[in-house]
Design an enzyme around this catalytic site. Structure first.
Site, PDB file in Angstrom:
ATOM      1  N   ALA A   1     110.237  44.321 -36.053  1.00  0.00           N
ATOM      2  CA  ALA A   1     110.439  43.410 -34.912  1.00  0.00           C
ATOM      3  C   ALA A   1     110.828  42.012 -35.392  1.00  0.00           C
ATOM      4  O   ALA A   1     111.708  41.367 -34.796  1.00  0.00           O
ATOM      5  CB  ALA A   1     109.158  43.342 -34.089  1.00  0.00           C
TER       6      ALA A   1
ATOM      7  N   HIS B   1      96.766  45.302 -20.314  1.00  0.00           N
ATOM      8  CA  HIS B   1      95.533  45.948 -20.808  1.00  0.00           C
ATOM      9  C   HIS B   1      94.439  44.944 -21.109  1.00  0.00           C
ATOM     10  O   HIS B   1      93.511  45.253 -21.844  1.00  0.00           O
ATOM     11  CB  HIS B   1      95.860  46.805 -22.040  1.00  0.00           C
TER      12      HIS B   1
HETATM   13  C1  BV8 Z   1      95.224  54.995 -16.428  1.00  0.00           C
HETATM   14  C2  BV8 Z   1      93.496  48.299 -24.811  1.00  0.00           C
HETATM   15  C3  BV8 Z   1      95.120  55.544 -14.132  1.00  0.00           C
HETATM   16  C4  BV8 Z   1      92.380  48.722 -25.687  1.00  0.00           C
HETATM   17  C5  BV8 Z   1      94.722  50.348 -24.513  1.00  0.00           C
HETATM   18  C6  BV8 Z   1      92.410  61.341 -18.936  1.00  0.00           C
HETATM   19  C7  BV8 Z   1      91.605  60.477 -18.222  1.00  0.00           C
HETATM   20  C8  BV8 Z   1      92.046  59.236 -17.789  1.00  0.00           C
HETATM   21  C9  BV8 Z   1      93.320  58.843 -18.104  1.00  0.00           C
HETATM   22  C10 BV8 Z   1      94.110  59.705 -18.831  1.00  0.00           C
HETATM   23  C11 BV8 Z   1      93.681  60.949 -19.237  1.00  0.00           C
HETATM   24  N1  BV8 Z   1      94.701  61.548 -19.927  1.00  0.00           N
HETATM   25  C12 BV8 Z   1      95.752  60.722 -19.967  1.00  0.00           C
HETATM   26  C13 BV8 Z   1      95.410  59.597 -19.313  1.00  0.00           C
HETATM   27  C14 BV8 Z   1      96.181  58.430 -19.122  1.00  0.00           C
HETATM   28  C15 BV8 Z   1      95.837  57.504 -20.283  1.00  0.00           C
HETATM   29  C16 BV8 Z   1      96.774  57.874 -21.413  1.00  0.00           C
HETATM   30  O1  BV8 Z   1      97.939  57.568 -21.339  1.00  0.00           O
HETATM   31  N2  BV8 Z   1      96.244  58.570 -22.448  1.00  0.00           N
HETATM   32  C17 BV8 Z   1      97.095  58.977 -23.544  1.00  0.00           C
HETATM   33  C18 BV8 Z   1      96.260  59.015 -24.832  1.00  0.00           C
HETATM   34  C19 BV8 Z   1      97.716  60.320 -23.227  1.00  0.00           C
HETATM   35  N3  BV8 Z   1      96.043  56.162 -19.824  1.00  0.00           N
HETATM   36  C20 BV8 Z   1      95.022  55.460 -19.306  1.00  0.00           C
HETATM   37  O2  BV8 Z   1      93.878  55.828 -19.278  1.00  0.00           O
HETATM   38  C21 BV8 Z   1      95.432  54.146 -18.673  1.00  0.00           C
HETATM   39  N4  BV8 Z   1      94.898  54.080 -17.342  1.00  0.00           N
HETATM   40  O3  BV8 Z   1      95.951  55.943 -16.621  1.00  0.00           O
HETATM   41  O4  BV8 Z   1      94.632  54.756 -15.200  1.00  0.00           O
HETATM   42  C22 BV8 Z   1      96.302  54.841 -13.560  1.00  0.00           C
HETATM   43  C23 BV8 Z   1      97.594  55.260 -13.880  1.00  0.00           C
HETATM   44  C24 BV8 Z   1      98.683  54.612 -13.320  1.00  0.00           C
HETATM   45  C25 BV8 Z   1      98.486  53.541 -12.468  1.00  0.00           C
HETATM   46  C26 BV8 Z   1      97.183  53.134 -12.199  1.00  0.00           C
HETATM   47  C27 BV8 Z   1      96.099  53.774 -12.759  1.00  0.00           C
HETATM   48  C28 BV8 Z   1      94.867  52.952 -19.434  1.00  0.00           C
HETATM   49  C29 BV8 Z   1      95.333  52.975 -20.869  1.00  0.00           C
HETATM   50  C30 BV8 Z   1      94.958  51.666 -21.531  1.00  0.00           C
HETATM   51  C31 BV8 Z   1      94.105  51.922 -22.745  1.00  0.00           C
HETATM   52  N5  BV8 Z   1      93.963  50.670 -23.496  1.00  0.00           N
HETATM   53  N6  BV8 Z   1      94.620  49.155 -25.094  1.00  0.00           N
HETATM   54  C32 BV8 Z   1      92.297  47.829 -26.867  1.00  0.00           C
HETATM   55  O5  BV8 Z   1      93.305  47.220 -27.286  1.00  0.00           O
HETATM   56  O6  BV8 Z   1      91.183  47.754 -27.410  1.00  0.00           O
HETATM   57  S1  BV8 Z   1      95.885  51.424 -25.032  1.00  0.00           S
HETATM   58  C33 BV8 Z   1      96.598  50.956 -26.491  1.00  0.00           C
HETATM   59  O7  BV8 Z   1      97.335  52.065 -27.028  1.00  0.00           O
HETATM   60  C34 BV8 Z   1      97.674  49.903 -26.356  1.00  0.00           C
HETATM   61  O8  BV8 Z   1      97.313  48.922 -25.439  1.00  0.00           O
HETATM   62  C35 BV8 Z   1      98.903  50.663 -25.950  1.00  0.00           C
HETATM   63  O9  BV8 Z   1      98.976  50.778 -24.541  1.00  0.00           O
HETATM   64  C36 BV8 Z   1      98.634  52.037 -26.479  1.00  0.00           C
HETATM   65  C37 BV8 Z   1      99.667  52.427 -27.495  1.00  0.00           C
HETATM   66  O10 BV8 Z   1      99.556  51.539 -28.532  1.00  0.00           O
HETATM   67  P1  BV8 Z   1     100.847  50.770 -29.094  1.00  0.00           P
HETATM   68  O11 BV8 Z   1     100.759  49.368 -28.624  1.00  0.00           O
HETATM   69  O12 BV8 Z   1     102.088  51.505 -28.789  1.00  0.00           O
HETATM   70  O13 BV8 Z   1     100.541  50.815 -30.641  1.00  0.00           O
HETATM   71  P2  BV8 Z   1     100.682  52.086 -31.594  1.00  0.00           P
HETATM   72  O14 BV8 Z   1      99.879  51.798 -32.812  1.00  0.00           O
HETATM   73  O15 BV8 Z   1     100.449  53.354 -30.834  1.00  0.00           O
HETATM   74  O16 BV8 Z   1     102.226  52.066 -31.971  1.00  0.00           O
HETATM   75  C38 BV8 Z   1     102.744  50.942 -32.664  1.00  0.00           C
HETATM   76  C39 BV8 Z   1     104.240  51.152 -32.729  1.00  0.00           C
HETATM   77  O17 BV8 Z   1     104.815  50.004 -33.357  1.00  0.00           O
HETATM   78  C40 BV8 Z   1     104.646  52.364 -33.547  1.00  0.00           C
HETATM   79  O18 BV8 Z   1     105.629  53.088 -32.851  1.00  0.00           O
HETATM   80  C41 BV8 Z   1     105.228  51.770 -34.845  1.00  0.00           C
HETATM   81  O19 BV8 Z   1     106.318  52.527 -35.325  1.00  0.00           O
HETATM   82  C42 BV8 Z   1     105.699  50.422 -34.372  1.00  0.00           C
HETATM   83  N7  BV8 Z   1     105.672  49.382 -35.389  1.00  0.00           N
HETATM   84  C43 BV8 Z   1     104.764  49.199 -36.375  1.00  0.00           C
HETATM   85  N8  BV8 Z   1     105.078  48.097 -37.086  1.00  0.00           N
HETATM   86  C44 BV8 Z   1     106.209  47.563 -36.523  1.00  0.00           C
HETATM   87  C45 BV8 Z   1     106.581  48.382 -35.444  1.00  0.00           C
HETATM   88  N9  BV8 Z   1     107.652  48.130 -34.671  1.00  0.00           N
HETATM   89  C46 BV8 Z   1     108.400  47.052 -34.998  1.00  0.00           C
HETATM   90  N10 BV8 Z   1     108.106  46.213 -36.019  1.00  0.00           N
HETATM   91  C47 BV8 Z   1     107.031  46.440 -36.801  1.00  0.00           C
HETATM   92  N11 BV8 Z   1     106.765  45.613 -37.821  1.00  0.00           N
END
Ligand code: BV8
Length: 237
Positions: A220, A109
């Site tokens: 982690a 990303h």
């Molecule tokens: C794509 C950079 C096509 C930004 C990020 C409508 C239009 C277009 C696309 C879509 C659409 N509907 C759906 C989609 C697909 C979309 C998508 O998935 N949407 C979701 C909301 C449904 N995806 C996209 O648009 C992607 N592109 O589809 O293009 C394509 C597809 C396939 C092949 C080619 C092309 C692009 C998505 C990228 C967006 N950018 N990040 C920035 O950082 O500023 S996303 C961002 O959120 C992250 O990078 C990560 O990917 C995502 C989830 O975040 P996490 O890292 O999991 O963090 P989160 O807070 O959610 O969770 C933390 C976890 O850690 C928790 O579970 C917690 O319990 C745990 N935790 C907390 N503390 C600890 C811990 N674990 C262990 N130890 C600890 N101490």
């Protein structure tokens, strides 16, 4: 149990949480006070580039105040010692895996410390502030830089390389991710379909927990070093 040769590891914001980096989905659903769709889409950037640039400038500046934690360091140790294939795919845009010493690493990303020039298309290392409209390090045109971050609706980086690694791996490990965003959230299914063993280490069950052969719940910083020692000493899963 079987021998492992090739490993793919996917990390998310949870692996950086103990370093003090905010995760995406806090209790109020806001991310650093913003709704994701207001700061992490091309439409948001077109609508209000100053808000988006300031959001990323703040996160980039904060990188200088945080450090890799025990989980990042353990994965870097595995990277250095693992004799088989290993690919660390991070969804994170921070530089903590890089600073910990991981080399077989890709940022699917993008990265906070990289700038993408909309004039010449070059990506360049960048650690300053973009809101001021600095010149591109490559073509020197001012005011044309955007964060080198993959926003929602944009194509993640190096998908072919990731798919290839998923098709060859014997072990897929997901660490610190909610499994909320695709295509990253679908990697476990691809790996499992290709015969890999799948392990999740997370603070609480991710949205795709049921796809994993094994889930270890916890921080982690506690789970990952123990798992790395386990793999390095037994090479089994
Ligand atoms: C794509 C950079 C096509 C930004 C990020 C409508 C239009 C277009 C696309 C879509 C659409 N509907 C759906 C989609 C697909 C979309 C998508 O998935 N949407 C979701 C909301 C449904 N995806 C996209 O648009 C992607 N592109 O589809 O293009 C394509 C597809 C396939 C092949 C080619 C092309 C692009 C998505 C990228 C967006 N950018 N990040 C920035 O950082 O500023 S996303 C961002 O959120 C992250 O990078 C990560 O990917 C995502 C989830 O975040 P996490 O890292 O999991 O963090 P989160 O807070 O959610 O969770 C933390 C976890 O850690 C928790 O579970 C917690 O319990 C745990 N935790 C907390 N503390 C600890 C811990 N674990 C262990 N130890 C600890 N101490």
């Amino acid at each position: 149990m079987k021998d492992i040769q090739n490993i793919v590891i996917l990390t998310g914001a949870g692996i950086s949480a103990e370093s003090g980096v905010a995760t995406f989905r806090g209790p109020d659903g806001l991310w650093e006070g913003h709704r994701v769709e207001d700061v992490a889409t091309p439409e948001a950037f077109a609508r209000n580039s100053e808000l988006v640039q300031n959001f990323y400038d703040q996160r980039r500046a904060r990188l200088k105040t945080v450090h890799p934690n025990a989980a990042h360091k353990a994965l870097a140790k595995l990277d250095a010692k693992w004799p088989g294939e290993l690919l660390l795919v991070t969804q994170n845009v921070d530089d903590l895996h890089d600073r910990a010493g991981s080399t077989r690493l890709l940022h699917m990303h993008g990265e906070l410390n990289s700038a993408w020039c909309l004039a010449c298309d070059a990506r360049s290392p960048f650690e300053g502030e973009m809101a001021e409209g600095p010149a591109c390090p490559h073509c020197h045109q001012p005011g044309r830089l955007r964060p080198d971050i993959v926003w929602f609706g944009e194509m993640p980086y190096q998908m072919e390389r990731i798919e290839r690694a998923l098709s060859r791996c014997d072990l897929f490990v997901s660490i610190g991710t909610s499994g909320a965003v695709y295509p990253a959230a679908g990697f476990v299914q691809t790996a499992r379909y290709n015969g890999a063993r799948t392990l999740e280490m997370n603070l609480d069950p991710s949205e795709g927990s049921f796809h994993f052969h094994e889930s270890r719940m916890g921080r982690a910083g506690d789970l990952v070093p123990d798992w790395v020692e386990e793999v390095l000493s037994h090479g089994l899963c």
